[in-house]
Scaffold this motif. Structure first.
Motif, PDB file in Angstrom:
ATOM      1  N   LEU A 122       0.243  25.013 -79.856  1.00 45.16           N
ATOM      2  CA  LEU A 122      -0.243  24.064 -81.005  1.00 45.16           C
ATOM      3  C   LEU A 122      -1.126  22.845 -80.383  1.00 45.16           C
ATOM      4  O   LEU A 122      -1.987  22.398 -80.650  1.00 45.16           O
ATOM      5  N   TYR A 123      -0.597  22.185 -79.259  1.00 45.57           N
ATOM      6  CA  TYR A 123      -1.036  21.112 -78.612  1.00 45.57           C
ATOM      7  C   TYR A 123      -2.265  21.609 -78.093  1.00 45.57           C
ATOM      8  O   TYR A 123      -3.226  20.615 -77.946  1.00 45.57           O
ATOM      9  N   GLN A 124      -2.696  22.600 -77.577  1.00 45.00           N
ATOM     10  CA  GLN A 124      -3.631  23.137 -77.126  1.00 45.00           C
ATOM     11  C   GLN A 124      -4.817  23.113 -78.253  1.00 45.00           C
ATOM     12  O   GLN A 124      -6.050  22.839 -77.922  1.00 45.00           O
ATOM     13  N   PHE A 125      -4.719  23.592 -79.308  1.00 47.89           N
ATOM     14  CA  PHE A 125      -5.562  23.654 -80.451  1.00 47.89           C
ATOM     15  C   PHE A 125      -5.937  22.179 -80.882  1.00 47.89           C
ATOM     16  O   PHE A 125      -7.231  21.903 -81.160  1.00 47.89           O
ATOM     17  N   ILE A 126      -4.904  21.527 -80.870  1.00 48.52           N
ATOM     18  CA  ILE A 126      -5.196  20.086 -81.047  1.00 48.52           C
ATOM     19  C   ILE A 126      -6.167  19.399 -80.125  1.00 48.52           C
ATOM     20  O   ILE A 126      -7.097  18.583 -80.582  1.00 48.52           O
ATOM     21  N   LEU A 127      -5.908  19.567 -78.832  1.00 46.09           N
ATOM     22  CA  LEU A 127      -6.800  19.033 -77.948  1.00 46.09           C
ATOM     23  C   LEU A 127      -8.355  19.555 -77.767  1.00 46.09           C
ATOM     24  O   LEU A 127      -9.232  18.961 -77.782  1.00 46.09           O
ATOM     25  N   ALA A 128      -8.340  20.833 -77.930  1.00 46.27           N
ATOM     26  CA  ALA A 128      -9.564  21.326 -77.973  1.00 46.27           C
ATOM     27  C   ALA A 128     -10.402  21.524 -79.314  1.00 46.27           C
ATOM     28  O   ALA A 128     -11.278  20.846 -79.332  1.00 46.27           O
ATOM     29  N   GLN A 129      -9.800  22.067 -80.482  1.00 47.62           N
ATOM     30  CA  GLN A 129     -10.502  22.097 -81.595  1.00 47.62           C
ATOM     31  C   GLN A 129     -10.465  20.766 -82.314  1.00 47.62           C
ATOM     32  O   GLN A 129     -11.461  20.218 -83.030  1.00 47.62           O
TER      33      GLN A 129
END
Length: 309
Positions: free
Chosen positions: A9-16
């Motif tokens: 989830l944190y990766q989606f928050i950072l990327a998208q």
């Protein structure tokens, strides 16, 4: 591209969320500012044509993504979208030509920010657009869910966004033409008022045909609000060098409304056991309040309603 590689989830928050948001802002606002430098009498039409391009994308992307997700999966669908955006945006960036050279000063000018908000017209317009965007973008996210809740098929519910963007394409150009002739603040107020009224009418719209008609009309009037905000800022900014600063400052303020509007709507829908009534009231009322603030900003310039402002 990083979104296609994300698994947490944190990766989606950072990327998208973070990276895409920063990149999108760095593309959109300099472009809008550059257009405002080149046009005056037909600024509304020019901005309407420019931002209408995103409506065309809004019509095409839902159909494309729906098919690509099934055929090639999530990761390669996102990568395909990224490559397409790169191919379209790279030449676009090369075609943008500023009218004036960059200012020598760098960094945030606190004094300029204070002077901007000391202007009652700009302060009222910024407050108005904050409330308008706080409520206006909510249907963009929840309209498919509303369609599903009222008996529409998954295919048709997903296509509501394409229908809304088709209406927005026409609205952005038509509102620009009218704004140049009848006044940018006048047309902005009319668009906000009509969008708010149409949104409140959603209480009584439960059929598939009615929801599609709502999508077209709401897209038309909300599209005008997206294209005219920058034209209004430019109109009340005598120093052409400050247009970009003021547009960026206005949209930075509005971003807090856009950020919080959808979670609030989701909480209202969850609290109402899946009913949309409270959410419609929330988004409609604050949108109408924003329309009132646009009218007040317009009246500070001239109290005669028939004047072109």
């Amino acid at each position: 591209m990083f979104t296609s590689l994300s698994t947490e989830l944190y990766q989606f928050i950072l990327a998208q969320g973070l990276m895409f948001g920063i990149g999108d802002a760095m593309l959109f606002y300099p472009t809008i500012s550059a257009i405002s430098h080149w046009f005056d009498q037909r600024r509304g039409l020019a901005l309407g044509i420019v931002v209408a391009g995103s409506s065309i994308g809004g019509v095409c992307w839902p159909f494309m993504l729906e098919r690509l997700f099934v055929q090639i999966g999530f990761a390669w669908t996102v990568r395909t979208a990224g490559f397409m955006c790169l191919a379209l945006l790279a030449p676009s960036c090369l075609l943008i030509k500023p009218r004036l050279p960059p200012r020598k000063s760098a960094g945030v000018n606190i004094g300029a920010i204070k002077d901007s908000f000391a202007d009652r017209r700009y302060a009222l317009l910024t407050a108005a657009m904050f409330f308008i965007f706080w409520g206006m973008f909510i249907p963009f996210y929840y309209l498919p869910s509303y369609g599903l809740a009222h008996g529409m098929s998954l295919y048709m519910a997903n296509n509501l966004l394409a229908i809304l963007n088709a209406g927005s394409f026409v609205g952005r150009i038509v509102s620009g033409i009218l704004a140049d002739k009848l006044g940018r603040f006048n047309i902005t107020f009319i668009c906000a008022l009509c969008a708010g009224i149409i949104l409140m009418c959603l209480h009584a719209i439960e059929t598939a045909a009615g929801i599609m008609v709502f999508s077209v009309l709401y897209g038309f009037f909300s599209g005008g609000l997206i294209s005219l905000q920058s034209a209004c800022v430019a109109q009340i900014t005598p120093d052409i060098n400050m247009i970009g600063d003021k547009i960026g400052l206005l949209m930075a303020t509005c971003s807090f409304g856009v950020l919080t509007g959808n979670p609030i709507e989701g909480a209202l829908i969850s609290g109402g056991s899946g009913k949309f009534g409270a959410g419609i009231d929330f988004s409609g009322i604050i949108l109408l309040f924003g329309a009132i603030l646009v009218l007040i900003a317009r009246l500070t310039m001239d109290r005669k309603l028939w004047k072109v402002i």
